[in-house]
Enzyme design. Structure first.
Site, PDB file in Angstrom:
ATOM      1  N   SER A   1      -9.733   4.272   5.315  1.00 60.70           N
ATOM      2  CA  SER A   1      -8.777   4.568   6.382  1.00 60.70           C
ATOM      3  C   SER A   1      -9.506   4.930   7.677  1.00 60.70           C
ATOM      4  O   SER A   1     -10.370   4.196   8.124  1.00 60.70           O
ATOM      5  CB  SER A   1      -7.810   5.663   5.930  1.00 60.70           C
TER       6      SER A   1
ATOM      7  N   SER B   1       0.814  12.626   9.647  1.00 63.92           N
ATOM      8  CA  SER B   1      -0.499  12.102  10.016  1.00 63.92           C
ATOM      9  C   SER B   1      -0.413  10.703  10.627  1.00 63.92           C
ATOM     10  O   SER B   1      -1.373   9.945  10.572  1.00 63.92           O
ATOM     11  CB  SER B   1      -1.415  12.089   8.791  1.00 63.92           C
TER      12      SER B   1
ATOM     13  N   ASP C   1      -5.725   2.571  13.129  1.00 63.28           N
ATOM     14  CA  ASP C   1      -6.991   2.914  12.492  1.00 63.28           C
ATOM     15  C   ASP C   1      -7.577   1.675  11.793  1.00 63.28           C
ATOM     16  O   ASP C   1      -6.972   0.601  11.827  1.00 63.28           O
ATOM     17  CB  ASP C   1      -6.795   4.094  11.541  1.00 63.28           C
TER      18      ASP C   1
ATOM     19  N   ASP D   1      -3.014   1.272   8.884  1.00 62.58           N
ATOM     20  CA  ASP D   1      -1.837   1.903   8.276  1.00 62.58           C
ATOM     21  C   ASP D   1      -1.378   3.136   9.067  1.00 62.58           C
ATOM     22  O   ASP D   1      -0.411   3.786   8.676  1.00 62.58           O
ATOM     23  CB  ASP D   1      -2.087   2.245   6.802  1.00 62.58           C
ATOM     24  N   ARG D   2      -2.061   3.440  10.181  1.00 66.54           N
ATOM     25  CA  ARG D   2      -1.648   4.535  11.055  1.00 66.54           C
ATOM     26  C   ARG D   2      -1.547   4.021  12.483  1.00 66.54           C
ATOM     27  O   ARG D   2      -2.205   3.046  12.848  1.00 66.54           O
ATOM     28  CB  ARG D   2      -2.648   5.691  10.996  1.00 66.54           C
TER      29      ARG D   2
ATOM     30  N   ASP E   1      -7.807   0.361   8.772  1.00 64.01           N
ATOM     31  CA  ASP E   1      -7.001  -0.468   7.873  1.00 64.01           C
ATOM     32  C   ASP E   1      -5.577  -0.650   8.395  1.00 64.01           C
ATOM     33  O   ASP E   1      -4.740  -1.241   7.722  1.00 64.01           O
ATOM     34  CB  ASP E   1      -6.998   0.098   6.452  1.00 64.01           C
TER      35      ASP E   1
END
Length: 546
Positions: A147, A394, A305, A309-310, A307
């Site tokens: 991540s 997050s 980020d 996913d954020r 990968d």
């Protein structure tokens, strides 16, 4: 926390990782399964570590990959295994090691066409699309990523056939089996050479990029977005979506500028995070200084980020939005602009997400589904459409397609980013302006997170605290209205305690990696009240675990 003098500044040469040494350590290190820090350990987002510390190297990857093959056999999962990797230096060699095991075990493996990097959401999306309408021969997947963790980190996640992060019972089984294999010096691992694995009849190429991009029109209102011709900026932070963004811009005819297309495993183009380390965290104002400095160039800008996913949202009016604030704005917008969603579709949040979300859900007359930390708790609800939205404090979130069916059951950084552009196009206001309007109506939250020291014994006690052990009746001048040790949405243990009053709350949870506990706190009164909440929270928790 102690702020580094480097925080928010471009990374100097002396903090860059020596990639050659890192990759050499990946292949040469031999972890000792008798040492806790060198064992396989699945947290909320898979196994993570560094080859420098013997906590993530080839042995770990071989053992985890074999354990996943054995788990699939045990559960009768015999469809394709979708595999993605991000841009961290250890991800490419780990992907090669994993393929050697999957091919030797006869697993039908789907790797990216053209050796593209693959975001986590593209893997979840692929699993769900493949499994739609099937009851047997189901697919699952893995993503090799740590991540947003620093460049020397490696990570390995498993996603079962529901497409979301694996539940604890699954990860515990894989973890235990992998550690057995480590302890037995990998004698139970089946493996073939990499070139042979690439040519195996079970190894297939899958076009993750174009499949995902073409389907975005079914989750984001691309017609409205294209018609507004907004100036959009995106910084992939050197991550797995670096080529996805230009493809999105071209496919949908958007005025989208990818401000950084560089992929470099040292991540030398980053600004340094709060502690002086490179960390590709799109929710950190220190790490995001590069894009924040360009905010005037765009109507709205965003980053993800490694990968993807954020998400992080940057506006000309307010800079970087705090993750909780953008979650609340997204929920308010989505449930007003998705008429095909189920009337009973709920709002998903974690126990440490903002109370502003509670107020938004109440105003929308939507059920609030509050769960412990971990996106896995949202997977089933997103899968069956009973959750319209699931979000973590997050900066991780996902939501349903326009028609109310499942899009992804793992965090997806791309669609919240594009949603920021959609809401700007439709409303004529950027997300920060929409947040300001919302807080005028519902109140403004003031929030923080602090760390407090705790011994391993105290951390264990905190994780098992019951509401009855809290003797206080008031917190920061207000009567305590609720004390939670289990999340109200699914009655699962939160691994700590949450104490609530009318205008504030705090939650305390032990850290999984350090001898500290974390206090999350929020006030709807002001900073002075917030400080009182934190001070009294520390006293209350310390008394309870003394």
């Amino acid at each position: 926390m102690t702020l580094s003098p480097l925080a928010g500044k471009p990374a100097p040469a002396n903090v860059l990782v020596d990639i050659a040494r890192l990759v050499t350590a990946y292949y040469t290190g031999q972890p000792d399964a008798a040492i806790a820090t060198q064992r396989v350990a699945f947290g909320t987002s898979g196994h993570r570590g560094s080859s420098f510390e013997l906590s993530f190297n080839e042995w770990h990857v071989l053992a985890i990959s074999q354990a996943i093959c054995l788990y699939r056999q045990m559960k009768g999962i015999n469809g394709p295994l979708f595999v993605g990797i991000d841009t961290h230096a250890l991800s490419t060699p780990a992907g090669a090691s994993a393929l050697e095991v999957f091919a030797a075990n006869g697993v039908e493996t789907m790797i990216a066409a053209g050796d593209e990097y693959t975001p986590t959401p593209a893997i979840s999306h692929a699993i769900i699309c493949y499994n739609r309408g099937r009851t047997s021969g189901l697919a699952d997947g893995v993503v090799i990523t740590p991540s947003h963790n620093p460049p020397e980190s490696g990570g390995f996640k498993y996603n079962p056939p529901n497409g979301g992060p694996a539940d604890t019972d699954v990860t515990k089984w894989i973890e235990a089996k992998a550690n057995e294999l480590l302890a037995d010096k990998l004698r139970g691992v089946k493996r073939m050479g990499y070139e042979q694995a690439l040519k195996a009849a079970t190894t297939h190429r899958h076009d993750y990029l174009n499949t995902y991009v073409a389907d975005l029109r079914n989750v984001i209102d691309m017609d409205t977005l294209r018609g507004a011709n907004l100036r959009l900026g995106v910084d992939p932070l050197g991550g797995a979506g670096v080529r996805y963004w230009s493809a999105i811009g071209e496919h949908y005819g958007l005025n989208l500028d990818v401000v950084n297309t560089e992929v470099d495993p040292t991540f030398r183009f980053m600004c340094v995070d709060w502690d002086g380390r490179i960390r590709m965290d799109p929710s950190s104002s220190y790490a995001m200084q590069g894009l924040i400095g360009l905010k005037e160039r765009f109507d709205v800008a965003f980053a993800c980020d490694p990968d993807h996913d954020r998400h992080g949202i940057v506006t000309p009016s307010g800079g970087l939005l705090a993750p909780n604030n953008y979650l609340a704005v997204s929920i308010n917008y989505l449930f007003r602009n998705r008429p095909q969603w189920r009337a009973d579709a709920a709002v998903g949040k974690t126990v440490v997400s903002s109370g502003l979300i509670d107020r938004v859900a109440a105003r929308l007359d939507r059920r609030l589904y509050e769960v412990p930390v971990g996106f896995k708790w949202f997977a089933d609800g997103l899968f069956d459409g009973s959750l319209g939205f699931g979000g973590e404090e997050s900066a991780g979130a996902s939501f349903l397609r326009l028609d109310g069916s499942v899009w992804s059951t793992d965090k997806d950084g791309l669609i919240p980013s594009l949603l920021a552009a959609e809401m700007t196009a439709r409303s004529g206001r950027d997300p920060y302006q929409l947040y300001q309007k919302m807080t005028e109506e519902l109140g403004q939250p003031f929030s923080t997170r602090v760390d407090a020291k705790a011994t391993p014994q105290q951390k264990a006690l905190l994780g098992k605290l019951s509401p009855e052990q809290v003797k206080s009746t008031h917190l920061a001048g207000e009567a305590i209205t609720q004390i939670l040790s289990h999340a109200p949405g699914n009655n699962q243990a939160i691994g700590g305690l949450k104490v609530m009053t009318e205008n504030g709350w705090f939650a305390a949870r032990p850290s999984g990696t350090e001898d500290i506990y974390k206090i999350y706190a929020e006030s709807f009164i002001g900073d002075e009240h917030l400080n009182r909440l934190v001070e009294e929270a520390q006293v209350l928790v310390d008394t309870a675990i003394a």
